[in-house]
Motif scaffolding. Structure first.
Motif, PDB file in Angstrom:
ATOM      1  N   ILE A  94       6.341  -9.681 -22.359  1.00  0.00           N
ATOM      2  CA  ILE A  94       5.984 -11.369 -21.938  1.00  0.00           C
ATOM      3  C   ILE A  94       4.411 -11.307 -21.696  1.00  0.00           C
ATOM      4  CG2 ILE A  94       6.416 -13.411 -20.859  1.00  0.00           C
ATOM      5  CD1 ILE A  94       9.167 -12.629 -20.980  1.00  0.00           C
ATOM      6  N   GLU A  95       3.648 -12.137 -22.349  1.00  0.00           N
ATOM      7  CA  GLU A  95       2.326 -12.212 -21.790  1.00  0.00           C
ATOM      8  C   GLU A  95       2.331 -13.869 -21.318  1.00  0.00           C
ATOM      9  OE1 GLU A  95      -2.582 -12.249 -22.930  1.00  0.00           O
ATOM     10  OE2 GLU A  95      -1.032 -11.916 -24.667  1.00  0.00           O
ATOM     11  N   VAL A  96       1.912 -13.824 -19.819  1.00  0.00           N
ATOM     12  CA  VAL A  96       1.851 -15.167 -19.295  1.00  0.00           C
ATOM     13  C   VAL A  96       0.377 -15.739 -19.008  1.00  0.00           C
ATOM     14  CG1 VAL A  96       2.630 -16.536 -17.350  1.00  0.00           C
ATOM     15  CG2 VAL A  96       4.158 -14.451 -18.149  1.00  0.00           C
ATOM     16  N   GLY A  97       0.390 -16.588 -20.068  1.00  0.00           N
ATOM     17  CA  GLY A  97      -1.089 -17.043 -19.869  1.00  0.00           C
ATOM     18  C   GLY A  97      -2.114 -16.456 -20.737  1.00  0.00           C
ATOM     19  N   SER A 160      14.041  -7.681 -19.458  1.00  0.00           N
ATOM     20  CA  SER A 160      14.063  -6.259 -19.204  1.00  0.00           C
ATOM     21  C   SER A 160      12.540  -6.040 -20.465  1.00  0.00           C
ATOM     22  CB  SER A 160      15.099  -5.418 -19.515  1.00  0.00           C
ATOM     23  OG  SER A 160      16.057  -5.653 -18.772  1.00  0.00           O
ATOM     24  N   GLY A 161      11.718  -5.175 -19.800  1.00  0.00           N
ATOM     25  CA  GLY A 161      10.642  -4.989 -20.337  1.00  0.00           C
ATOM     26  C   GLY A 161       9.385  -5.021 -19.757  1.00  0.00           C
ATOM     27  N   VAL A 162       8.347  -5.422 -20.219  1.00  0.00           N
ATOM     28  CA  VAL A 162       7.015  -5.628 -19.476  1.00  0.00           C
ATOM     29  C   VAL A 162       6.535  -6.968 -19.646  1.00  0.00           C
ATOM     30  CG1 VAL A 162       4.595  -4.761 -19.167  1.00  0.00           C
ATOM     31  CG2 VAL A 162       6.404  -3.173 -19.954  1.00  0.00           C
ATOM     32  N   VAL A 163       6.156  -7.493 -18.321  1.00  0.00           N
ATOM     33  CA  VAL A 163       5.255  -8.929 -18.364  1.00  0.00           C
ATOM     34  C   VAL A 163       3.915  -8.558 -17.916  1.00  0.00           C
ATOM     35  CG1 VAL A 163       5.422 -11.123 -17.005  1.00  0.00           C
ATOM     36  CG2 VAL A 163       7.405  -9.928 -17.371  1.00  0.00           C
ATOM     37  N   VAL A 164       2.996  -9.179 -18.677  1.00  0.00           N
ATOM     38  CA  VAL A 164       1.507  -8.955 -18.653  1.00  0.00           C
ATOM     39  C   VAL A 164       0.918 -10.195 -18.240  1.00  0.00           C
ATOM     40  CG1 VAL A 164       0.891  -9.020 -21.143  1.00  0.00           C
ATOM     41  CG2 VAL A 164      -0.412  -7.738 -19.214  1.00  0.00           C
ATOM     42  N   ALA A 165      -0.126 -10.112 -17.257  1.00  0.00           N
ATOM     43  CA  ALA A 165      -0.894 -11.526 -16.953  1.00  0.00           C
ATOM     44  C   ALA A 165      -2.248 -10.976 -16.581  1.00  0.00           C
ATOM     45  CB  ALA A 165      -0.023 -12.084 -15.819  1.00  0.00           C
ATOM     46  N   ASN A 166      -3.151 -11.496 -17.241  1.00  0.00           N
ATOM     47  CA  ASN A 166      -4.588 -11.106 -17.004  1.00  0.00           C
ATOM     48  C   ASN A 166      -5.268 -12.593 -16.677  1.00  0.00           C
ATOM     49  OD1 ASN A 166      -7.059  -9.545 -17.155  1.00  0.00           O
ATOM     50  ND2 ASN A 166      -7.651 -10.900 -18.691  1.00  0.00           N
TER      51      ASN A 166
END
Length: 386
Positions: A94-97, A160-166
């Motif tokens: 999941i990429e947030v923003g 479950s997995g990876v959340v990435v937010a830059n």
């Protein structure tokens, strides 16, 4: 602000709409609006806020340039860390923003090269304009991978997995607080006799007062000291304690550990505005047309996450993280003495050098059920500084 580029008539009309909407809210709130609420409306009010309306924000034609816009090597380096955690949790991201969609595109292409494409790449972004731009970016550079991308309207119930937010946390609403000897006040927004925004103060209360007292006790902050507290960033981090079953939050942003954030040299805080590649300190200038950001108190982020049952997996500066993840190896694969190489080399230097983005930007990994050491923090981990 005569030194800043003048907006077009349509943009100026839009900003006046935003001003009117916020001003009406100030009146409805009795003449005092918390700065967090002002920031929320200026950035996210549906159809009006900076991130919710149609103006171009990212890249050379926008107001600022983020790391993914500079070079695909940023995403390629991140992919190595994300792939490691997906292998021991779930093949999901999941990429947030997600901004322009550039990072999503680079990550998907890198995952394809690594042979670990996630079953689902979800993007959480509420702006219809940005969603469309993200779709266009991915379709142009990786059309065969677009079917793997889904857009979310809210945080999932479980994941479950990876959340990435830059560069997400810096744009979450923050309160302004004044510590003055034994008195702690909240600085908010009011209207002057001509209907223009102006500052006003009231005693801090509730969760904001408790957070301000905790900071004062830990750092000795006091004596006409102004800074920010982002209760929203804390709440966002803690919320993942209810959601994340196994995996990692990988958060990249500019900021400091608490003892550096609330340092005597930062007596006026970190609030900054970005308009057409110009940085300035006036949040009341052209509301709705400019970005508003504050630096991140990474100690507050991990404290909130840890209180919600999550673990600190690593913390370091962006330069060290990218080097650990092999950014120089990716650079070396570009043919030398070519324009592509020189552009990529310059971008890599900007991303990693301490006097550029390498030190100011930090990377923090927070997770659950991840036992192995992460490659991004194999050297230069600074978790002890938090």
């Amino acid at each position: 602000m005569s030194q800043l580029p003048a907006p077009s008539p349509d943009a100026l009309a839009h900003s006046r709409q935003v001003h009117e909407a916020i001003a009406n809210t100030v009146v409805a709130e009795g003449g005092f609006l918390s700065f967090a609420r002002y920031m929320e409306m200026a950035l996210y009010a549906p159809g009006l806020g900076y991130y919710a309306a149609g103006a171009r924000k990212f890249g050379a034609a926008g107001d600022f340039v983020t790391a993914p816009e500079m070079t695909p090597l940023f995403g390629q380096a991140l992919a190595a860390q994300i792939a490691q955690v997906m292998a021991v949790s779930a093949q999901a991201v999941i990429e947030v923003g997600a901004g322009s969609g550039r990072l999503a595109t680079d990550l998907l292409l890198a995952f394809e090269q690594l042979g670990c494409l996630p079953d689902s790449y979800a993007i959480l972004d509420l702006s219809p304009d940005l969603r469309e731009r993200q779709r266009e970016t991915i379709a142009a550079a990786a059309p065969h991978l677009l079917s793997r991308v889904v857009w979310l309207d809210r945080l999932p119930e479980t994941f479950s997995g990876v959340v990435v937010a830059n560069e997400l946390l810096d744009a979450l609403p923050a309160h302004l607080v004044v510590w003055d000897e034994d008195v702690i006040r909240e600085r908010g927004v009011a209207l002057d006799a001509d209907g223009r925004f102006t500052w006003n103060e009231r005693p801090a209360t509730g969760a904001l007062l408790a957070a301000a007292r905790e900071i004062a006790d830990e750092t000795g902050t006091g004596g006409a000291y102004l800074s920010e507290i982002s209760l929203a960033a804390r709440a966002w981090s803690a919320e993942w304690g209810k959601i994340l079953q196994q995996g990692m939050l990988l958060l990249i942003d500019y900021g400091f550990p608490r003892h550096e954030f609330y340092h005597p040299q930062r007596r006026q805080g970190t609030l900054m505005c970005h308009y057409r590649h110009h940085a300035h300190p006036d949040p009341f200038y052209l509301p709705g047309l400019q970005d508003l950001t504050v630096h991140v108190d990474f100690t507050a982020i991990i404290a909130a996450a840890h209180g919600a049952g999550l673990d600190l997996l690593g913390y370091t500066n962006q330069g060290q993280f990218l080097l650990n993840c092999g950014v120089l190896d990716h650079l070396a694969r570009i043919p030398a003495d070519t324009a592509d190489y020189f552009r990529a080399s310059a971008a890599t230097a900007k991303l990693t050098m301490p006097h550029e983005m390498g030190e100011l930007f930090k990377v923090i990994a927070i997770g659950r059920g991840i036992d192995e050491a992460l490659i991004g923090f194999s050297r230069g981990d600074q978790s002890r500084r938090l």
